[in-house]
Write a protein that holds these residues in place. Sequence first.
Motif, PDB file in Angstrom:
ATOM      1  N   LYS A 235       0.831  -1.212   0.000  1.00  0.00           N
ATOM      2  CA  LYS A 235       0.000   0.000   0.000  1.00  0.00           C
ATOM      3  C   LYS A 235       0.861   1.256   0.000  1.00  0.00           C
ATOM      4  O   LYS A 235       0.515   2.267  -0.613  1.00  0.00           O
ATOM      5  N   HIS A 236       1.996   1.205   0.684  1.00  0.00           N
ATOM      6  CA  HIS A 236       2.867   2.377   0.796  1.00  0.00           C
ATOM      7  C   HIS A 236       4.151   2.209  -0.024  1.00  0.00           C
ATOM      8  O   HIS A 236       5.168   2.836   0.273  1.00  0.00           O
ATOM      9  N   PHE A 237       4.084   1.375  -1.055  1.00  0.00           N
ATOM     10  CA  PHE A 237       5.291   1.025  -1.814  1.00  0.00           C
ATOM     11  C   PHE A 237       5.985   2.242  -2.412  1.00  0.00           C
ATOM     12  O   PHE A 237       7.217   2.382  -2.306  1.00  0.00           O
ATOM     13  N   ASP A 238       5.236   3.143  -3.047  1.00  0.00           N
ATOM     14  CA  ASP A 238       5.856   4.289  -3.721  1.00  0.00           C
ATOM     15  C   ASP A 238       6.625   5.163  -2.743  1.00  0.00           C
ATOM     16  O   ASP A 238       7.740   5.624  -3.040  1.00  0.00           O
ATOM     17  N   ASP A 239       6.059   5.408  -1.576  1.00  0.00           N
ATOM     18  CA  ASP A 239       6.739   6.228  -0.572  1.00  0.00           C
ATOM     19  C   ASP A 239       7.977   5.517  -0.025  1.00  0.00           C
ATOM     20  O   ASP A 239       9.016   6.143   0.208  1.00  0.00           O
ATOM     21  N   LEU A 241       9.788   3.307  -1.631  1.00  0.00           N
ATOM     22  CA  LEU A 241      10.800   3.290  -2.695  1.00  0.00           C
ATOM     23  C   LEU A 241      11.582   4.595  -2.735  1.00  0.00           C
ATOM     24  O   LEU A 241      12.800   4.599  -2.965  1.00  0.00           O
ATOM     25  N   LYS A 242      10.914   5.712  -2.503  1.00  0.00           N
ATOM     26  CA  LYS A 242      11.610   7.004  -2.524  1.00  0.00           C
ATOM     27  C   LYS A 242      12.663   7.094  -1.426  1.00  0.00           C
ATOM     28  O   LYS A 242      13.717   7.704  -1.611  1.00  0.00           O
ATOM     29  N   ALA A 270       6.288  -3.427  -9.506  1.00  0.00           N
ATOM     30  CA  ALA A 270       7.337  -2.983  -8.589  1.00  0.00           C
ATOM     31  C   ALA A 270       8.689  -2.900  -9.294  1.00  0.00           C
ATOM     32  O   ALA A 270       9.442  -1.933  -9.104  1.00  0.00           O
ATOM     33  N   LYS A 273       8.861   0.191 -11.481  1.00  0.00           N
ATOM     34  CA  LYS A 273       9.066   1.424 -10.709  1.00  0.00           C
ATOM     35  C   LYS A 273      10.509   1.543 -10.226  1.00  0.00           C
ATOM     36  O   LYS A 273      11.100   2.628 -10.262  1.00  0.00           O
ATOM     37  N   CYS A 274      11.078   0.438  -9.759  1.00  0.00           N
ATOM     38  CA  CYS A 274      12.482   0.445  -9.324  1.00  0.00           C
ATOM     39  C   CYS A 274      13.408   0.790 -10.484  1.00  0.00           C
ATOM     40  O   CYS A 274      14.335   1.601 -10.347  1.00  0.00           O
ATOM     41  N   LEU A 277      13.440   4.485 -11.527  1.00  0.00           N
ATOM     42  CA  LEU A 277      14.152   5.353 -10.588  1.00  0.00           C
ATOM     43  C   LEU A 277      15.622   4.962 -10.443  1.00  0.00           C
ATOM     44  O   LEU A 277      16.375   5.615  -9.724  1.00  0.00           O
ATOM     45  N   TYR A 350      10.595   8.103 -19.561  1.00  0.00           N
ATOM     46  CA  TYR A 350      10.243   8.302 -18.155  1.00  0.00           C
ATOM     47  C   TYR A 350      11.013   9.480 -17.560  1.00  0.00           C
ATOM     48  O   TYR A 350      10.449  10.302 -16.840  1.00  0.00           O
TER      49      TYR A 350
END
Length: 491
Positions: A235-239, A241-242, A270, A273-274, A277, A350
């Motif tokens: 649920k909080h994956f994006d935060d 990852l940062k 996932a 997204k990795c 970034l 991206y």
Amino acid sequence: MSKIIGTLGPKSRAVETIEGMLKAGMTVARIDFSYGTPEYHQETMEFLKQAVRNTRTLCGVMMDTLGPELQIINKSETPIAIDVDAFVTLTPDQSKEASSKYLPINFQNLANVVKPKDTIFVGQYLFTGSESTSIWLEVNEVKGNEIVCRAKNAATLAGPLFTALASSVRIDLPTLSENDKKVIASWGKANRIDFLSLSYCRHAEDVKQARALLTSLELTKTQIFAKIENAEGLKHFDDILKEADGIILSRGNLGIDLPSEKVFLFQKAALYKCNMLGKPAVITRVVDTMTENPRPTRAEATDVANAVLDGSDAILLGAETYRGNFPIQCIGTAEIVYNQRFYFKKVLEYVGEPMGHLESIASAAVRSATKVGASMIIVFTSAGQAARHTLIAKYRPLMPVMVVVIPQISTNFMRFSFSGTFTARQCLIVRGLFPILADPQVSTSNAANELVLKMAIEHGKMAGCIKANDRVVVCQKIGDSSVVRIVDMAA
């Protein structure tokens, strides 16, 4: 090009075995504090150091925390047979012996957070999910602080330690336990760990707290890999990852907290997204059957190949090397086809324009290497320039990237300090990067750079990566300028 993380344990801690694992391709050794004492793990570290010296091979060290893991201790280590439809009671009373009737669990508050029909999984430490060695329990009723469950399958639980997972139930325990903090402050600091695997990471704040702890211990160079193991972490994956330096997808645990068919969808999302970034992504649970067999199944081999194609930087082997019978044979992976042109275009889109200085140099280096068919990219870096080589890896070049780390020596007139080994070892978890340490006496003059480049090319030739008439792309800083150039090898 992909990296292998091997967990060292009872079946893989002998010096000769670790040497075999290093020669077979292990680049990072994982020390898991879910089990064993600091003294036990220190002995393993000494074996690892000896194996590294014997093989003259760099190897990173990853420390894995316990976190809010539910554990059941089987003090007698007697195998526990449980029949289908049998009733089993989970109790917080640690004085009770583990048996087919009672399983003492280390979480006092479990009875307050589960309800009838909830599912609880119990298996061996680093379990494989085998239906014969792990048990699925359905909560039948809650009696005070005890939970009466019905077994949904027959199984025999063996070994001194079992791990429990309550599907879709939040366990109200801190991500970094007091014991975790203690062993990081003692064992982790003493061994100058390269990576901290933050188990059961659920929020970005978990990473921030771990970072603050490492900073207070002067472990500022240690990278934090957030281990995503449940729906809350997703649920909080994006935060997360940062904040994190990298991500570990614990597919075994995720497969209990999520429907199986959703795990692969999350894996693909996932990893994407990795990759965008430029942060390393690691997947677990790849060749479970190799705990008992010398070869993987066709499905497992296909799974590993697809994970690599999806963008995984590294494969983490847990039970396979920790307690498996074939730790050396497990150190292997499959890469078949990689559409670099498509991937390069996707990353460029991206990132967008205008690009930052380092991003522009990195993408230019990979574009040039691809267009001229270079056999290798050589990038010069130092302890403070980690972004340069990690950005090159972000664009997933087809050819290996030799990272020439130029160590720095500093002194306060009382003692000398040597930096650069952290940077080199931390390359060992990123896909396609192959570090070498240069002579620390090298200056930053052009003549010295040319000498180091010549030595790096010779190293590439000895490794069989560079041949006569090949081209090599070099990325380095000369004076105040960052330069990408193409070097033709003599016939």
